[in-house]
Design a protein around this motif. Sequence first.
Motif, PDB file in Angstrom:
ATOM      1  N   ILE A 180       7.268 -25.298   8.144  1.00  0.00           N
ATOM      2  CA  ILE A 180       6.155 -24.589   8.790  1.00  0.00           C
ATOM      3  C   ILE A 180       6.030 -23.179   8.240  1.00  0.00           C
ATOM      4  O   ILE A 180       4.931 -22.727   7.857  1.00  0.00           O
ATOM      5  CB  ILE A 180       6.357 -24.580  10.322  1.00  0.00           C
ATOM      6  N   GLU A 181       7.136 -22.447   8.199  1.00  0.00           N
ATOM      7  CA  GLU A 181       7.070 -21.045   7.779  1.00  0.00           C
ATOM      8  C   GLU A 181       6.775 -20.909   6.291  1.00  0.00           C
ATOM      9  O   GLU A 181       6.114 -19.939   5.882  1.00  0.00           O
ATOM     10  CB  GLU A 181       8.384 -20.359   8.144  1.00  0.00           C
ATOM     11  N   GLN A 182       7.235 -21.859   5.463  1.00  0.00           N
ATOM     12  CA  GLN A 182       6.935 -21.799   4.028  1.00  0.00           C
ATOM     13  C   GLN A 182       5.453 -21.985   3.732  1.00  0.00           C
ATOM     14  O   GLN A 182       4.987 -21.651   2.646  1.00  0.00           O
ATOM     15  CB  GLN A 182       7.758 -22.864   3.283  1.00  0.00           C
ATOM     16  N   HIS A 183       4.707 -22.511   4.697  1.00  0.00           N
ATOM     17  CA  HIS A 183       3.277 -22.736   4.490  1.00  0.00           C
ATOM     18  C   HIS A 183       2.444 -21.892   5.451  1.00  0.00           C
ATOM     19  O   HIS A 183       1.378 -22.306   5.908  1.00  0.00           O
ATOM     20  CB  HIS A 183       2.954 -24.230   4.646  1.00  0.00           C
ATOM     21  N   SER A 184       2.976 -20.687   5.751  1.00  0.00           N
ATOM     22  CA  SER A 184       2.252 -19.659   6.524  1.00  0.00           C
ATOM     23  C   SER A 184       1.970 -20.081   7.950  1.00  0.00           C
ATOM     24  O   SER A 184       0.977 -19.644   8.554  1.00  0.00           O
ATOM     25  CB  SER A 184       0.937 -19.281   5.815  1.00  0.00           C
ATOM     26  N   GLY A 185       2.814 -20.929   8.506  1.00  0.00           N
ATOM     27  CA  GLY A 185       2.642 -21.333   9.890  1.00  0.00           C
ATOM     28  C   GLY A 185       3.457 -20.475  10.834  1.00  0.00           C
ATOM     29  O   GLY A 185       4.393 -19.776  10.422  1.00  0.00           O
ATOM     30  N   TYR A 186       3.121 -20.542  12.102  1.00  0.00           N
ATOM     31  CA  TYR A 186       3.794 -19.757  13.129  1.00  0.00           C
ATOM     32  C   TYR A 186       4.253 -20.691  14.238  1.00  0.00           C
ATOM     33  O   TYR A 186       3.431 -21.361  14.884  1.00  0.00           O
ATOM     34  CB  TYR A 186       2.840 -18.688  13.690  1.00  0.00           C
ATOM     35  N   VAL A 187       5.580 -20.785  14.427  1.00  0.00           N
ATOM     36  CA  VAL A 187       6.119 -21.606  15.507  1.00  0.00           C
ATOM     37  C   VAL A 187       6.019 -20.795  16.797  1.00  0.00           C
ATOM     38  O   VAL A 187       6.743 -19.824  16.989  1.00  0.00           O
ATOM     39  CB  VAL A 187       7.583 -22.003  15.231  1.00  0.00           C
ATOM     40  N   PHE A 188       5.095 -21.194  17.662  1.00  0.00           N
ATOM     41  CA  PHE A 188       4.912 -20.404  18.874  1.00  0.00           C
ATOM     42  C   PHE A 188       5.608 -20.997  20.087  1.00  0.00           C
ATOM     43  O   PHE A 188       5.695 -20.351  21.132  1.00  0.00           O
ATOM     44  CB  PHE A 188       3.422 -20.195  19.178  1.00  0.00           C
ATOM     45  N   LYS A 189       6.142 -22.217  19.950  1.00  0.00           N
ATOM     46  CA  LYS A 189       6.861 -22.801  21.081  1.00  0.00           C
ATOM     47  C   LYS A 189       7.691 -23.979  20.602  1.00  0.00           C
ATOM     48  O   LYS A 189       7.273 -24.736  19.721  1.00  0.00           O
ATOM     49  CB  LYS A 189       5.882 -23.275  22.153  1.00  0.00           C
ATOM     50  N   THR A 190       8.888 -24.111  21.174  1.00  0.00           N
ATOM     51  CA  THR A 190       9.676 -25.327  21.025  1.00  0.00           C
ATOM     52  C   THR A 190      10.117 -25.755  22.417  1.00  0.00           C
ATOM     53  O   THR A 190      10.567 -24.940  23.215  1.00  0.00           O
ATOM     54  CB  THR A 190      10.911 -25.121  20.135  1.00  0.00           C
ATOM     55  N   VAL A 191       9.923 -27.040  22.713  1.00  0.00           N
ATOM     56  CA  VAL A 191      10.333 -27.603  23.995  1.00  0.00           C
ATOM     57  C   VAL A 191      11.190 -28.818  23.689  1.00  0.00           C
ATOM     58  O   VAL A 191      10.674 -29.853  23.251  1.00  0.00           O
ATOM     59  CB  VAL A 191       9.121 -28.005  24.857  1.00  0.00           C
ATOM     60  N   GLY A 192      12.514 -28.690  23.888  1.00  0.00           N
ATOM     61  CA  GLY A 192      13.395 -29.773  23.479  1.00  0.00           C
ATOM     62  C   GLY A 192      13.311 -29.940  21.978  1.00  0.00           C
ATOM     63  O   GLY A 192      13.584 -29.001  21.224  1.00  0.00           O
ATOM     64  N   ASP A 193      12.913 -31.131  21.515  1.00  0.00           N
ATOM     65  CA  ASP A 193      12.769 -31.356  20.076  1.00  0.00           C
ATOM     66  C   ASP A 193      11.311 -31.260  19.622  1.00  0.00           C
ATOM     67  O   ASP A 193      10.985 -31.637  18.507  1.00  0.00           O
ATOM     68  CB  ASP A 193      13.353 -32.713  19.682  1.00  0.00           C
ATOM     69  N   GLU A 194      10.432 -30.774  20.486  1.00  0.00           N
ATOM     70  CA  GLU A 194       9.015 -30.656  20.134  1.00  0.00           C
ATOM     71  C   GLU A 194       8.746 -29.302  19.487  1.00  0.00           C
ATOM     72  O   GLU A 194       9.205 -28.259  19.988  1.00  0.00           O
ATOM     73  CB  GLU A 194       8.143 -30.819  21.377  1.00  0.00           C
ATOM     74  N   PRO A 199      -3.278 -20.544   9.953  1.00  0.00           N
ATOM     75  CA  PRO A 199      -4.609 -19.967   9.715  1.00  0.00           C
ATOM     76  C   PRO A 199      -5.529 -20.884   8.922  1.00  0.00           C
ATOM     77  O   PRO A 199      -6.749 -20.727   8.964  1.00  0.00           O
ATOM     78  CB  PRO A 199      -4.290 -18.688   8.927  1.00  0.00           C
ATOM     79  N   THR A 200      -4.959 -21.851   8.182  1.00  0.00           N
ATOM     80  CA  THR A 200      -5.782 -22.767   7.381  1.00  0.00           C
ATOM     81  C   THR A 200      -5.330 -24.201   7.600  1.00  0.00           C
ATOM     82  O   THR A 200      -4.157 -24.471   7.902  1.00  0.00           O
ATOM     83  CB  THR A 200      -5.692 -22.461   5.868  1.00  0.00           C
ATOM     84  N   VAL A 201      -6.276 -25.120   7.421  1.00  0.00           N
ATOM     85  CA  VAL A 201      -5.950 -26.530   7.590  1.00  0.00           C
ATOM     86  C   VAL A 201      -5.030 -27.015   6.476  1.00  0.00           C
ATOM     87  O   VAL A 201      -4.160 -27.865   6.701  1.00  0.00           O
ATOM     88  CB  VAL A 201      -7.238 -27.381   7.646  1.00  0.00           C
ATOM     89  N   PHE A 202      -5.173 -26.471   5.282  1.00  0.00           N
ATOM     90  CA  PHE A 202      -4.349 -26.935   4.161  1.00  0.00           C
ATOM     91  C   PHE A 202      -2.895 -26.523   4.346  1.00  0.00           C
ATOM     92  O   PHE A 202      -1.975 -27.258   3.973  1.00  0.00           O
ATOM     93  CB  PHE A 202      -4.910 -26.397   2.845  1.00  0.00           C
ATOM     94  N   GLY A 203      -2.672 -25.359   4.953  1.00  0.00           N
ATOM     95  CA  GLY A 203      -1.306 -24.952   5.243  1.00  0.00           C
ATOM     96  C   GLY A 203      -0.640 -25.916   6.208  1.00  0.00           C
ATOM     97  O   GLY A 203       0.528 -26.307   6.027  1.00  0.00           O
ATOM     98  N   ALA A 204      -1.375 -26.338   7.229  1.00  0.00           N
ATOM     99  CA  ALA A 204      -0.820 -27.263   8.213  1.00  0.00           C
ATOM    100  C   ALA A 204      -0.534 -28.623   7.586  1.00  0.00           C
ATOM    101  O   ALA A 204       0.513 -29.240   7.842  1.00  0.00           O
ATOM    102  CB  ALA A 204      -1.785 -27.407   9.378  1.00  0.00           C
ATOM    103  N   ILE A 205      -1.475 -29.125   6.772  1.00  0.00           N
ATOM    104  CA  ILE A 205      -1.281 -30.419   6.107  1.00  0.00           C
ATOM    105  C   ILE A 205      -0.069 -30.374   5.191  1.00  0.00           C
ATOM    106  O   ILE A 205       0.786 -31.268   5.195  1.00  0.00           O
ATOM    107  CB  ILE A 205      -2.540 -30.815   5.308  1.00  0.00           C
ATOM    108  N   ASN A 206       0.034 -29.320   4.395  1.00  0.00           N
ATOM    109  CA  ASN A 206       1.156 -29.214   3.458  1.00  0.00           C
ATOM    110  C   ASN A 206       2.490 -29.087   4.197  1.00  0.00           C
ATOM    111  O   ASN A 206       3.508 -29.617   3.746  1.00  0.00           O
ATOM    112  CB  ASN A 206       0.953 -28.025   2.517  1.00  0.00           C
ATOM    113  N   ALA A 207       2.481 -28.403   5.336  1.00  0.00           N
ATOM    114  CA  ALA A 207       3.708 -28.280   6.123  1.00  0.00           C
ATOM    115  C   ALA A 207       4.120 -29.644   6.669  1.00  0.00           C
ATOM    116  O   ALA A 207       5.310 -29.996   6.663  1.00  0.00           O
ATOM    117  CB  ALA A 207       3.493 -27.292   7.261  1.00  0.00           C
ATOM    118  N   ALA A 208       3.143 -30.426   7.155  1.00  0.00           N
ATOM    119  CA  ALA A 208       3.443 -31.753   7.682  1.00  0.00           C
ATOM    120  C   ALA A 208       4.025 -32.645   6.589  1.00  0.00           C
ATOM    121  O   ALA A 208       5.011 -33.375   6.805  1.00  0.00           O
ATOM    122  CB  ALA A 208       2.187 -32.383   8.267  1.00  0.00           C
ATOM    123  N   VAL A 209       3.413 -32.597   5.395  1.00  0.00           N
ATOM    124  CA  VAL A 209       3.887 -33.424   4.276  1.00  0.00           C
ATOM    125  C   VAL A 209       5.299 -33.014   3.868  1.00  0.00           C
ATOM    126  O   VAL A 209       6.189 -33.856   3.687  1.00  0.00           O
ATOM    127  CB  VAL A 209       2.921 -33.307   3.083  1.00  0.00           C
TER     128      VAL A 209
END
Length: 910
Positions: free
Chosen positions: A44-58, A64-74
């Motif tokens: 997540i962080e390598q692709h400019s994402g921000y972890v705003f919450k963790t609940v258990g293993d969630e 800021p961009t859809v491509f960052g989120a897609i690349n982080a998921a991949v």
Amino acid sequence: MPLPTGMVTFLFSDIEGSTQRWEQHRDEMDAAVRRHDSVMRAAIEQHSGYVFKTVGDEFCAAFPTVFGAINAAVAAQRALNREDFAGVDGLRVRMGLTIGDAFERDGDYFGPTVNRVARLMSIGHGGQVLVSSVVEERLEGALGDGLSLVDLGLRRLRDLTQPEHVWQLNIAGLPSQFPPLNSLDARPNNLPVQVSALIGRERDLDDVKALIGKHRCVTITGSGGIGKTRVALQAGADLIDRYPDGVWFADLAPITDPELIASVVATAVGMAQVGGRRVDEAVPHWLKRKQLLLILDNCEHELGAVAPLADAIHRTAPHVRILATSRQALDISGEAAYRLPSLAVPVSGSRVGVDEALQYGAVAVFVDRATHADTRFVLTGDNAPIVADICRRLDGIPLAIELAAARVNVLSIPDLAQRLNERFKILTGGSRTALPRHKTLTALIDWSYDLLTPQEQKLFQQLGIFPGGFGLEAATNVCGVEADEIDTMDILASLTDKSLVIADTLGHHKRYHLLESTRAYALQKLASSERERLARRHAEHYAEKAKDADNRYGAGSQFAWLADVGLELDNYRAALEWGLTQGHDAILGGVIAGSLGSFWLGQGLMVEGRYWVESALERVNASEQPRTFARLLRAQASFCSGNNMYEAAARAVVLYESISDRHGAARSNYNVAYGLSQMGRSDEAMKAVTQALAVMQECNDNHGIANCLDMQAAITMEREKRTEARDLRAHALAMYKALGNEIDIAVSLANLAELEFADGHREAAFSAASEALAIQQRRGVDSIQLAICNINGAAYHFAVGDPDGARASAREGLRVARQVESAVCIETALQHLALGMALERQPHDAARLLGYVNAVLRATGIGRESTEKWGYDRLMSVLRAQLSDIEIEKLAAEGAAWSEDQAVEEALKM
């Protein structure tokens, strides 16, 4: 790193089946989850994402961009796939991505978009990445190498709003085949789609769901417009995985006759109404073995009928949970009441900014609804304090807030506040203290009503006469005496824009309805003389619709016919109550009750149908209204069997002949023949059906012709003339297919299968039965025909050497038979399961089970038909190859003492 703002892309993930893994591999899971957390955070962080919450293993992350989120998921899925999680039996992570506005507070996000992405993720499976249609559109085909999107279609998420078009992100080298999505579509339920998201009720939802976990009956109480129904529906959607038999919603608001409460509940849970038992007695018994959540909505006006039924269910069905909504508690043993508060509002006198204001549920609802009313609306630093004051003046009542927010398209926020404050000053004599909540809501509807044009006011009042939904045609015919359809449509559109009327646009027909509170207000505005006039026009309109539906029955899709007629069930009930129960016009009531005869039967509402038909027969004069009375008798005949069917149908024949209605007489003669055939009087039955057939042919009534041919085939088969019966069956089946009448096609195919089996054509029997079963399954409800198809299919499976298929069919047939409470089908299914036991060399269990079946058949006087005789002979042959006759007799005597529950339990152990 600054938090993403504006249009944010959200990525949510969690580990599938983590609870079970923690229980089985506690030490190994601790290390595995730490590795999982490290992989997820890094991707997540390598692709400019921000972890705003963790609940258990969630993990909950914003990009800021859809491509960052897609690349982080991949990146995360590939890295997780490389890890060795064998110590915890594998570790698979599901993910969901969507884009939308969200409100940020103290590093956390909230709002409908966040809720929606959580629910999108929740319908997936470990290793699966799901994206919304908004994400798919933003990608515009610009995916990287090795990535592709697969269309999974429209799916209902558990926020109950519009279905989401879901896509699956395929990643080269990783699994791409998964089980069906866990969306609402895949779970048994009838939860209605909602036009807007539920906002500001997170804590209340958690509280209600916790109560449901602890108590078998929970009632959400509160004033009108507070949002009881919406919270109950969302709680049901959230908890649906806990209930294998589903979540079922029964809206009691339109019902004014307490006798109908149980019928509405039976319809909601899919219980077919059978003769011989009151529905309020049958429902608890039918639910006895169910694991489901039953939502009883709007109970307060019929507590005298609802409370005893809920109490009976509570005492009889230990695995059923009841969630009720009412302005007061049901007051039954074991009930837990939850008083739903108003939405949170800022304290009086505080000046709040945008971010602070949006923390309050009332303001968040106002903003959401105002944005829908006018896409240009934006909450700003200037108007946020005024909006907060508006919500406070409305006591945080969701319906009041929605009505006010609907006005932002014609009023500025300051003007809106000024007009509301003027209204409330008048009601309180100038005092600024908070109003009682029911006055607040009434005042808000008063204000909205006063802003309508005279034409809008008049139509709004008149629309209160519809207890259920209604279409444009009904609104025009019942209310629009002085306006044509175009004018009525324009006024309806205006009332919809102002949130006084709700438009339902998801089905094939555009329909409208009023909320409970606004409908009650509309009716209060009607003068008693005007209400009486409208009630009569309403009954007249639905009498004509019922006659039209009756005339259309049999031609075309029967599934579509039942659905079309069922749309107006609340209106038919209201017209029947007005005409029969309240005694305003028995003739109109009789026309509706009789004309809906085929609907009552086809929809599984036989007990309710009998109630209305017999009520009308008591009030309609046969000599003055022979046609209406005859149609009622024909409906009554269809609810009966044997002599009772024969007598009612024969009386109908006489009445139809007295008015020279040969077609009506022919239709009644078909029922005469049916009754005679059941009584074993085959010669008289053949004479009656032959007479009916001749008239059907003269009238070009193809459905009637097919019915008569099918009846002739049944009588001919009884006479052992199988070749002739086969020709008649084939002719009838061809006609049903030409008509497109699915249910009759299925019944005819099932009958043909029996004939083929009797002639030794086992593969042909199996083929016809399979086709019949497929059609019945499309219906989506349990019925006696579905039970018969499965049970007969079990015999055909045995005959073609497929014992596994036979057991599966018998089990499913047994399940459905118990649902519809068909004793004959239950015993036949148990006999087939006994044969399966015997073939598996379990002769002792098989003999005991057969002993139970024989005892029940002797007690009821029911004989075995040809297929059941074949199964019995086969079973006895297998038993005698393994046991002596004395042993069989002794074991059978033991089984004869079993209860039905014990017999079923033993049968299902195989």
